[in-house]
Design a protein around this motif. Structure first.
Motif, short mmCIF file in Angstrom:
data_model
loop_
_atom_site.label_atom_id
_atom_site.label_comp_id
_atom_site.label_asym_id
_atom_site.label_seq_id
_atom_site.Cartn_x
_atom_site.Cartn_y
_atom_site.Cartn_z
N UNK A 232 0.95 -1.17 0.21
CA UNK A 232 0.00 0.04 -0.09
C UNK A 232 0.74 1.32 -0.08
N UNK A 233 1.99 1.21 0.91
CA UNK A 233 2.82 2.56 0.99
C UNK A 233 4.10 2.41 0.43
N UNK A 234 4.56 1.36 0.02
CA UNK A 234 5.92 1.25 -0.35
C UNK A 234 6.91 1.83 0.52
N UNK A 235 6.80 1.34 1.78
CA UNK A 235 7.85 1.82 3.03
C UNK A 235 9.04 0.70 3.11
N UNK A 236 10.07 0.87 2.64
CA UNK A 236 11.22 0.10 2.93
C UNK A 236 11.92 0.27 4.40
N UNK A 237 12.67 -0.80 4.81
CA UNK A 237 13.00 -0.91 5.94
C UNK A 237 14.21 0.41 5.67
N UNK A 238 14.50 0.95 6.91
CA UNK A 238 15.83 1.77 7.01
C UNK A 238 16.75 1.17 6.69
#
Length: 501
Positions: A232-238
C-alpha cells in the motif's frame, strides 16, 4: 525455583532456545523440562532453516546472542567453530558498515547447538529432559496444575507451561492459497524461489525485511524477469548505520519500569532529553520520522545509503531505544495513545527500528536502477483470473508468480496453535487482548484473564503482542525469557494430583 517443578515448553523455535538457555543458567534448575514441537527443523523456527547464503540476518552479532548479559555469546560461537577468518570476514562483513551479517542458516546452526548445549547442562544438573516431536493440540487445568495433550493423544502433566509457538507464516490477505504460481511463504528460499521461471514477471507482496529477502534471493538465483514489490505505501526498511558506542542515559528501561502510567507526550519529552544529551539534530530526526510514509521510497533509500556513516546519532539512538526501552514504555501508556501509535505510526516505527544492512540496500538500489525492480504504491487487491492481476492505485498489472512476503502478523494466533489456544480459552486460562495475541502481565509474561494472572502459564514471543509491543527480535526474547524464569522461580508449585481431561 522449586526443585519439583515440571515445565512444558510448547514450541521449539528461537523463543524456546532463549528460554532453555535461561533455565540452564538458573539456580536451582527444574526437575523436568519437556519441549513439544513437530517442526522438521527443530530449534530454528521459520526464518533460520537451512537456506541459501544470500539470505542473511539483519542485525549485528551483539543483537543476536541468546545468552542474557553476554552480548558476545554468538560472536564467540562463530569464532570458536572456525567460522571467522579473512575469507569468512570478506564474505559476511558489510563493506559499508563493517558489521558482520551472517547467513540465516548459520544463525540457525547457532540456535540448534545452543539448544542442545542448554539441554545438556540441564541434564548434567540432574534435570530430566524430554523432547516430544509432536504439536500440542489441547490444554487444560483439571487440578491445580496443567495437562497438555499431544497430537497422538498422549497426555502430559505439568506444573508450568510456557507458550513459545512463534508467529507463524504470512497471512494470505488476498485469498490466493492454492492458486498456481502462488508462493505463500518465501522461506526457505532455496526450495521455494529457485523453481520460478527466471524470465517470468514476479510480484512480491510486501516491502519489509521479508520482502527484501525474497527479492535479493530471486536475484541471487539468477532471475532475469521483472520484479515488483507490491504494497500500500512502499515503505522500505531503513538502512542500518555504522555502529556507535553510545549508552542510553535518559530513555532507559529503569526510567519507566517503576511507573504505572505516563502519557505519550511525557515519554516524548524524555526522548528529547536523550537526543539533546547526544547533541542530535532533533528537527532533522523529526523530518525523518514524519516523512517515512510520504517520501519517494527510492529517494529515501538513496539518502539512507549516503548517510550510513553520518556522525549524527539520532537514528541510531532511536533504533536502540525503541527495542530496548519500548517494552517498558508500552504498558504504561494510556490506551488511546497506544491505539494512536498502532494506527498512525506502526509502519514508520518498524521501518526505522528494524533496518536492513547497507549491502542489502545497495543490492536493491542496483536492481531498481537496472529497471528490473520497481516499488509501486497503492496496492488494493490481487486476484487470480488465468494469472494474477494486481489492482493498484494507477491501474492493473499482470504477473505469472506471486510471492507472499508480508511480515507474519504479530496480532494473530498462528494457525498451528489455534486448537491449543481455543482449548485454553474454553478453560478460562487465556484471554485475547483487544489489539491481538493474548493478554499477558508486563513484568512476568504470565497469561492474564480478567486482569488476574496465572502463575501456571506464560507466553513468550508474538503471542504476547498487543499487551506488549516489541515481542520479536532476539534481545526481546532473551529479556522476556529471563523474566519468565525469575517468575517461575518465585511461584509456588502445585502438589495436587491432576485428573484426566
Amino acid at each position: 525455583m522449586p526443585s519439583t517443578i515440571r515445565i512444558g515448553v510448547v514450541g521449539g523455535g528461537a523463543a524456546a532456545v532463549c528460554l532453555l538457555d535461561a533455565l540452564s543458567q538458573a539456580t536451582p534448575v527444574p526437575a523436568v523440562v519437556t519441549v513439544f514441537d513437530d517442526s522438521p527443523t527443530l530449534w530454528r523456527g521459520r526464518a533460520y532453516q537451512p537456506d541459501a547464503t544470500a539470505v542473511r540476518v539483519n542485525a549485528p552479532p551483539d543483537d543476536m546472542s541468546i545468552r542474557a548479559g553476554d552480548p558476545h555469546h554468538f560472536e564467540r560461537w562463530f569464532a570458536e567453530r572456525g567460522l571467522a577468518g579473512e575469507a569468512v570476514d570478506a564474505e559476511t562483513a558489510d563493506p559499508w558498515s563493517g558489521v558482520r551479517f551472517v547467513p540465516r542458516a548459520t544463525y540457525g546452526d547457532y540456535l540448534e547447538q545452543s539448544a542442545r548445549t542448554a539441554l545438556r547442562v540441564l541434564l548434567d544438573r540432574d534435570c530430566e529432559v524430554h523432547v516430544v516431536r509432536e504439536a500440542v493440540v489441547h490444554g487444560a487445568a483439571p487440578g491445580s496444575g496443567m495437562e497438555l495433550e499431544a497430537g497422538s493423544g498422549d497426555r502430559y502433566e505439568m506444573d508450568v507451561v510456557v507458550l513459545c509457538v512463534g508467529g507463524g507464516g504470512p497471512a494470505d490477505s488476498y485469498g490466493l492459497s492454492g492458486m498456481p504460481g502462488f508462493i505463500g511463504d518465501p522461506y526457505p528460499v532455496v526450495g521455494r524461489l529457485a523453481v520460478i521461471d527466471p524470465d517470468e514477471p514476479v510480484a512480491v507482496i510486501g516491502s519489509g525485511l521479508t520482502a527484501v529477502d525474497a527479492v535479493l534471493a530471486l536475484a541471487a538465483v539468477g532471475h532475469r524477469g521483472p520484479i515488483s514489490m507490491l504494497s500500500r505505501r512502499a515503505v522500505l526498511p531503513a538502512v542500518r548505520q555504522c555502529p556507535a558506542d553510545y549508552r542510553l542515559a535518559h530513555f532507559t528501561p529503569e526510567t519507566f519500569r517503576a511507573l504505572k502510567s505516563m502519557p505519550i507526550g511525557e515519554a516524548f519529552e524524555i526522548m528529547r532529553a536523550e537526543l539533546r544529551h547526544a547533541d542530535v539534530d532533533i528537527p532533522a530526526l523529526i523530518r525523518e520520522v514524519t516523512g517515512t510514509e510520504v517520501e519517494d521510497p527510492v529517494e529515501r533509500l538513496r539518502r539512507h545509503l549516503a548517510a550510513v556513516d553520518h556522525p549524527d546519532l539520532g537514528l541510531r539512538i532511536l533504533q536502540r531505544a525503541v527495542p530496548d526501552t519500548g517494552p517498558d514504555v508500552w504498558p504504561i501508556l494510556p490506551e488511546h495513545d497506544k491505539s494512536y501509535l498502532m494506527s498512525e505510526h506502526h509502519r514508520t516505527i518498524m521501518s526505522l527500528c528494524c533496518p536492513m544492512p547497507p549491502a542489502n540496500g545497495h543490492r536493491l538500489l542496483a536492481l531498481i536502477e537496472s529497471g528490473q525492480l520497481d516499488l509501486p504504491r497503492g496496492l488494493r487487491e490481487i486476484k487470480f483470473v488465468d494469472g494474477f492481476q494486481a489492482v493498484l492505485a494507477d491501474g492493473v498489472r499482470d504477473y505469472s508468480t506471486v510471492v507472499n512476503a508480508v511480515s507474519a502478523p504479530t496480532h494473530r494466533i498462528p494457525s498451528g496453535a489455534g486448537a491449543l489456544i481455543a482449548s485454553l480459552r474454553r478453560c478460562g486460562l487465556v484471554e485475547r487482548h483487544p489489539r491481538g495475541g493474548l493478554d499477558v502481565e508486563r513484568a512476568t509474561s504470565r497469561l492474564r484473564v480478567g486482569g488476574r494472572t496465572d502463575d501456571r502459564i506464560y507466553a513468550l514471543g508474538d503471542l504476547a503482542a498487543g499487551a506488549l509491543f516489541f515481542t520479536f527480535g532476539i534481545p526481546s526474547l532473551v529479556d522476556r525469557a529471563v523474566d519468565i524464569v525469575a517468575a517461575i522461580n518465585t511461584a509456588p508449585v502445585s502438589t495436587a494430583t491432576l485428573v484426566p481431561l
